[in-house]
Design a protein around this motif. Structure first.
Motif, mmCIF file in Angstrom:
data_model
loop_
_atom_site.group_PDB
_atom_site.id
_atom_site.type_symbol
_atom_site.label_atom_id
_atom_site.label_comp_id
_atom_site.label_asym_id
_atom_site.label_seq_id
_atom_site.Cartn_x
_atom_site.Cartn_y
_atom_site.Cartn_z
ATOM 1 N N ASN A 3 0.773 -1.269 -0.128
ATOM 2 C CA ASN A 3 0.048 -0.079 0.165
ATOM 3 C C ASN A 3 0.917 1.193 -0.025
ATOM 4 O O ASN A 3 0.440 2.238 -0.639
ATOM 5 C CB ASN A 3 -0.867 0.223 1.106
ATOM 6 N N ILE A 21 1.916 2.432 -3.268
ATOM 7 C CA ILE A 21 1.038 3.037 -4.198
ATOM 8 C C ILE A 21 0.760 4.527 -3.946
ATOM 9 O O ILE A 21 0.186 4.744 -3.087
ATOM 10 C CB ILE A 21 -0.419 2.448 -4.198
ATOM 11 N N GLU A 44 -4.406 6.089 -6.977
ATOM 12 C CA GLU A 44 -5.106 5.199 -7.281
ATOM 13 C C GLU A 44 -6.537 5.483 -7.680
ATOM 14 O O GLU A 44 -6.985 6.519 -7.010
ATOM 15 C CB GLU A 44 -5.250 4.080 -6.034
ATOM 16 N N ARG A 64 -10.234 3.896 -8.892
ATOM 17 C CA ARG A 64 -11.025 2.879 -8.629
ATOM 18 C C ARG A 64 -12.422 2.833 -9.514
ATOM 19 O O ARG A 64 -13.153 3.784 -9.051
ATOM 20 C CB ARG A 64 -11.566 2.459 -7.377
ATOM 21 N N LYS A 80 -3.499 1.673 -10.752
ATOM 22 C CA LYS A 80 -2.388 2.235 -9.328
ATOM 23 C C LYS A 80 -1.195 2.613 -9.714
ATOM 24 O O LYS A 80 -0.534 2.055 -10.974
ATOM 25 C CB LYS A 80 -2.445 0.906 -8.744
ATOM 26 N N GLN A 91 2.762 3.188 -9.110
ATOM 27 C CA GLN A 91 3.622 3.067 -8.137
ATOM 28 C C GLN A 91 4.770 4.053 -7.968
ATOM 29 O O GLN A 91 5.100 4.684 -8.911
ATOM 30 C CB GLN A 91 4.329 1.653 -8.502
#
Ligand SMILES: Nc1ncnc2c1ncn2[C@@H]1O[C@H](COP(=O)(O)OP(=O)(O)OP(=O)(O)O)[C@@H](O)[C@H]1O
Ligand SMILES: [Mg+2]
Lengths: 272, 253
Positions: free
Chosen positions: B4, B7, B10, B12, B30, B32
């Motif tokens: 987590n 990330i 993000e 969704r 996501k 990185q």
């Protein structure tokens, strides 16, 4: 018939929604004015706007006032001479110009001259994503762009109106005194007797509202224009028409209110 | 480091439409930390719309967006200011302020958000201009610059505040091949030197292959392919192959 009804209904609800958005925009602008004043770097943005709005509009506003004064005098002089009241020329010209024609015509000139330029500038910034660029850098476009332009309009419209008034009274003088031989002393004496501070205050306070309307409407139109050069062009036209009509409507209501206030304080008074 | 923490941004199940036009139709993504993600896809599929969502310039109709695990899609403009300071955004059409000089454009975010004095600001402006290969053009107006030069000034402005995340909307479009490659090198350099997380939207496959840690292909509002540069070179999926090789189908001709 049904489709006509639903179309009208949709149009009306669009209009009401647009009206609501405009007031939300205006509210946000007014709410930013005080915080804006506390930041030096923000206040520095005011001067260039005043310069752009004031200096470039001064000649057109003065020409407007001058010719309105000339025309008013020409229209009135024969009637007044026939009834032996030619000495009161200054009263007619100065009251009409200072109370009504100065603020309204200067306002209309500025709605076209300044409002159009503001809508075009902000509209172009909108369609080229400069407003998004401001937001992406964590700056509020209303604080950075609208507040200085709005304040410049509010400050300069009254000032330009005063110039318009002075040139109007001068135009009236030019027709009455040198051309038609009214006595110079009478022109100024009756003018200064009839024209009260209250009249000047009325004219100038109208101009403050007109300036606010011009600034808010033209910035709002620029911020909400459609994509492309066509969108910007249309926003300018709409901004001018809306500004023009708002000025005339506001003039009516402000005049009513001012008359009411005057009569309730000083009672009715004749000017002749 | 747990997953987590890695990330940084993000998305969704993000949906976005403009009137009848459905642009994003359920995007999951996501990003990185410290990696470069390239988004490719046909013109008009919503790549620019997608990255505008990441910093709250557009709001999704439904779905959620997180930056550093903080949900941002329902924040108000004022609350977004802090979030946006983590980002630099290179606009597709540059979006330089055309009433300001190059130098004033780059200085703008510094004047707005920092207390640097004029000397320090001048120094930062010169440094950023040098990075994009335009030293000494502080006093030019945007109208005097070519499209490619404007893009590089816009890039200098986007990185003026040393953002953690840089969103590049077509950084190499309109540049000659050599300039384009300097921009690629700059993207890579920012990643290595200051650990910038990047999203690059592009049609330029050479650039995509050079800078990408990961490539995603957006098609009709959804990601249809994802992988490393090698995966895309070897892909057998027809839509990906056609995009990578630049072939049109008969009905597109
Ligand atoms: N603010 C907006 N209002 C209405 N429609 C919009 C808006 N922004 C984007 N669109 C529409 O959304 C679609 C996707 O636009 P977007 O700019 O994201 O495409 P893109 O993938 O970046 O294309 P390109 O590669 O040409 O830049 C387009 O059809 C566009 O017309
Ligand atoms: Mg795009």
């Amino acid at each position: 018939m049904v489709s006509w009804l639903t179309n009208t209904g949709a149009l009306a609800s669009d209009l009401i929604a647009a009206f609501g958005r405009f007031w939300a925009f205006s509210g946000r602008t007014l709410g930013r004015v005080l915080p804006w004043m506390t930041r030096r770097r923000d206040v520095q943005r005011l001067w260039p706007q005043c310069h752009a709005i004031g200096t470039t509009s001064l000649p057109v506003v003065m020409i407007t006032g001058f010719f309105v004064g000339l025309v008013l005098a020409i229209q009135a002089i024969e009637q007044l001479m026939a009834s032996g009241l030619a000495d009161r020329m200054g009263v007619i010209v100065s009251l009409s110009v200072v109370r009504e024609l100065g603020p309204v015509l200067a306002g209309v000139m500025l709605a076209g001259r300044v409002g159009g330029a503001l809508t075009a500038e902000l509209g172009t910034m909108n369609v080229t994503e400069q407003l998004d660029a401001l937001r992406s850098m964590g700056s509020d476009p209303i604080r950075v762009l609208v507040v200085p332009r709005f304040l410049a309009c509010v400050l300069l419209t009254p000032l330009l109106t005063l110039y318009c008034d002075v040139l109007g009274v001068f135009g009236g003088w030019l027709i009455s005194v040198p051309v038609f031989g009214v006595s110079n002393w009478a022109y100024w004496n009756y003018t200064s007797n009839a024209l009260e501070m209250w009249d000047i205050f009325c004219g100038v306070s109208k101009a403050v509202f007109f300036g606010a309307a011009i600034g808010l409407i033209s910035c709002y139109k620029g911020f909400n224009c459609r994509q492309g050069a066509e969108g910007v062009g249309r926003a300018c036209t709409e901004g001018f028409v809306t500004g023009f009509i708002s000025i005339l409507v506001m003039d009516f209501f402000i005049t009513m209110a001012q008359k009411g206030v005057y009569v309730s304080i000083w009672g009715f008074k004749t000017v002749f | 480091m747990n997953e987590n923490h890695d990330i940084i941004v993000e998305l969704r199940n993000v949906h976005k439409r403009f009137g009848p036009l459905k642009v994003l139709q359920g995007v999951d993504l996501k990003l990185q930390r410290g990696r470069t993600t390239v988004v490719i896809g046909e013109s008009g599929t919503g790549k620019s719309v997608l990255i505008k969502h990441m910093m709250g310039l557009l709001r999704p109709d439904s779905g959620e967006i997180y930056v550093e695990s903080e949900r941002i899609d329902h924040l108000r403009e004022k609350e977004l200011v802090k979030v946006r300071q983590r980002f630099g955004y290179l606009f597709q059409m540059s979006a330089l302020f055309d009433s300001m000089t190059t130098g004033q454009n780059i200085a703008f975010p510094l004047l707005e958000h920092t207390d640097y004095n004029d000397r320090e600001i001048e120094r930062i402006v010169a440094e950023k201009l040098e990075l994009v290969g335009l030293n000494g053009s502080q006093d030019k107006m945007p109208a005097e610059l070519s499209g490619g030069q404007r893009k590089r000034v816009a890039l200098a402005r986007a990185i003026a505040m040393n953002p953690q995340i840089v969103l590049y909307d077509e950084p190499t479009t309109g540049l000659d091949p050599i300039r384009a490659d300097t921009i690629n090198d700059l993207i890579i350099k920012l990643k290595h030197e200051i650990k910038v997380t990047s999203v690059v939207v592009t049609h330029d496959m050479a650039s995509a292959f050079k800078v990408a840690d990961r490539i995603l292909m957006l098609h009709e509002g959804k990601f249809i392919a994802e992988g490393a540069a090698e995966d895309f070179r070897r892909s057998t999926e027809p839509r990906v192959r056609r995009f990578v090789n630049g072939q049109s189908t008969p009905d597109e001709a």
